[in-house]
Design an enzyme around this catalytic site. Sequence first.
Site, short mmCIF file in Angstrom:
data_model
loop_
_atom_site.label_atom_id
_atom_site.label_comp_id
_atom_site.label_asym_id
_atom_site.label_seq_id
_atom_site.Cartn_x
_atom_site.Cartn_y
_atom_site.Cartn_z
N ARG A 44 -31.12 16.95 78.40
CA ARG A 44 -32.24 16.59 77.49
C ARG A 44 -32.60 17.94 76.78
O ARG A 44 -33.83 18.28 76.37
CB ARG A 44 -33.56 16.18 78.24
CG ARG A 44 -33.30 14.56 78.84
CD ARG A 44 -33.40 13.56 77.66
NE ARG A 44 -33.09 12.37 78.16
CZ ARG A 44 -33.75 11.34 78.64
NH1 ARG A 44 -35.12 11.84 78.75
NH2 ARG A 44 -33.35 10.77 79.22
N ARG A 77 -37.85 15.42 72.63
CA ARG A 77 -39.41 15.82 72.30
C ARG A 77 -39.85 17.13 72.36
O ARG A 77 -40.81 17.44 71.91
CB ARG A 77 -40.20 14.80 73.08
CG ARG A 77 -39.89 13.02 72.28
CD ARG A 77 -40.74 12.28 73.19
NE ARG A 77 -39.87 12.05 74.38
CZ ARG A 77 -40.37 11.23 75.41
NH1 ARG A 77 -41.29 10.32 75.05
NH2 ARG A 77 -39.49 11.07 76.65
N ARG A 103 -36.78 13.18 63.80
CA ARG A 103 -36.80 12.24 64.30
C ARG A 103 -36.93 10.82 63.73
O ARG A 103 -36.17 9.90 63.60
CB ARG A 103 -37.42 12.03 65.79
CG ARG A 103 -37.76 10.91 66.20
CD ARG A 103 -36.88 10.31 67.28
NE ARG A 103 -37.45 9.45 68.29
CZ ARG A 103 -37.55 8.06 67.80
NH1 ARG A 103 -37.42 7.80 66.65
NH2 ARG A 103 -37.99 7.20 68.74
N ASP A 128 -27.61 8.00 73.83
CA ASP A 128 -28.38 7.61 75.24
C ASP A 128 -27.31 6.79 76.12
O ASP A 128 -26.38 6.06 75.67
CB ASP A 128 -29.47 6.58 74.96
CG ASP A 128 -30.53 6.44 76.03
OD1 ASP A 128 -31.42 7.12 76.28
OD2 ASP A 128 -30.31 5.35 76.75
#
Length: 348
Positions: free
Chosen positions: A31, A35, A44, A80
């Site tokens: 990750r 964010r 995004r 993902d």
Amino acid sequence: MTPLRPDPDTTPLLLAARQLPSPRIPVWFMRQAGRSLPEYRAVRGEGTILDAISDPDRAAEITLQPVRRYGVDAAILFSDIVTPIWAGGFGIDIAAGIGPVCEQPFASASDLDRLRPLDPSTDLAFQTRTVQLLVHELTPKGVPLIGFAGAPFTLASYLIEGRPSREYAKVKALMHADPTLWHRLCDRLADYAIATLGAQVEAGASAIQLFDSWAGALRPEHYQEFVLPHSRRIMEAMAGLGVPRIHFGINTAELLPLMADAGAEVVGVDWRTPLSVARDRTGGRVALQGNLDPALVLAPWSVLEREIVRVLDDNAGHPGHIFNLGHGVLPQSDPEQLARVVELVHRR
Ligand code: CP3
């Protein structure tokens, strides 16, 4: 013509994955995109994360952001674990702040029809394009791209529970009540993983990671019976492709030997298990990836520094070590702190 992949004999991540000495300890973060980065929030866009993932220019840009910022030793494809299931039309989405959700969860044999065989050349064309864009950017810089897929247990947990779960009660109920259906479901999910990983490697990924994030919910005997055969089949299908295979989960202290048996070159270790213990349990057969507690990135630098050194000391200079967090970067992490982690690991 630029070669498709960085040189395996000089690239730190690819050396460490084979337990060979490297000019520096490779480091990247699960990750690392996302964010925690202001530049991610800037590109995004509105809409679901699957919209960003299926837009090759945006997905490639997001993948590159942490490479530029931190100088990490690998990029990981911005995607993902549920992307292939979504592309196959099962009926899954990713809800903001929640994670993968299915309006109609998997409940019976008739739901297998909703997992039709995937054709990467059409269903995953956006992903192939993203990988090609990335390899074009990264290979001249010597940075490998890690491709990934979700493993059957972790994917099944979202399909059966219909959303993120703590107890996996429905998953375990189906597994034990109807083992035949469980194995048929995992067979399909393994096919999805093989299709997506194969397409990523064909397009130029230099390593692959199989995320079985939640398999640690099982005791070893049940892991061995219900999960291992499927993960092994995926690993075997990837064996001939010449790229290192990483096998990751959390809460896996008791499963580490079995996860190594599944056939990867590298096993991910979370922060609960010291690397020295993980190395004993896997008998030195695999390189290890990890294992700083992601929450420590939120601690003052003096504490973080001490804990990074603790991980490195615990590894005791073993060449088979890829530095990472024990799980993904927390969204509230300060990118400056992560930059300092990379700098310290590289200085050692
Ligand atoms: O930088 C990277 O690591 C690559 C991107 C990546 C994402 N998901 C993007 C994403 C990777 C490797 C994943 C894998 C993934 N997805 C896993 C395995 C890794 C792990 O954490 O164990 C799992 C279990 C999922 C399922 C999933 N998708 C969850 C639990 C969530 C979080 C929900 C939330 O909002 O907190 C997602 C959504 C998701 N996938 C986000 C990102 C950047 C956050 C949503 C957003 O930015 O809109």
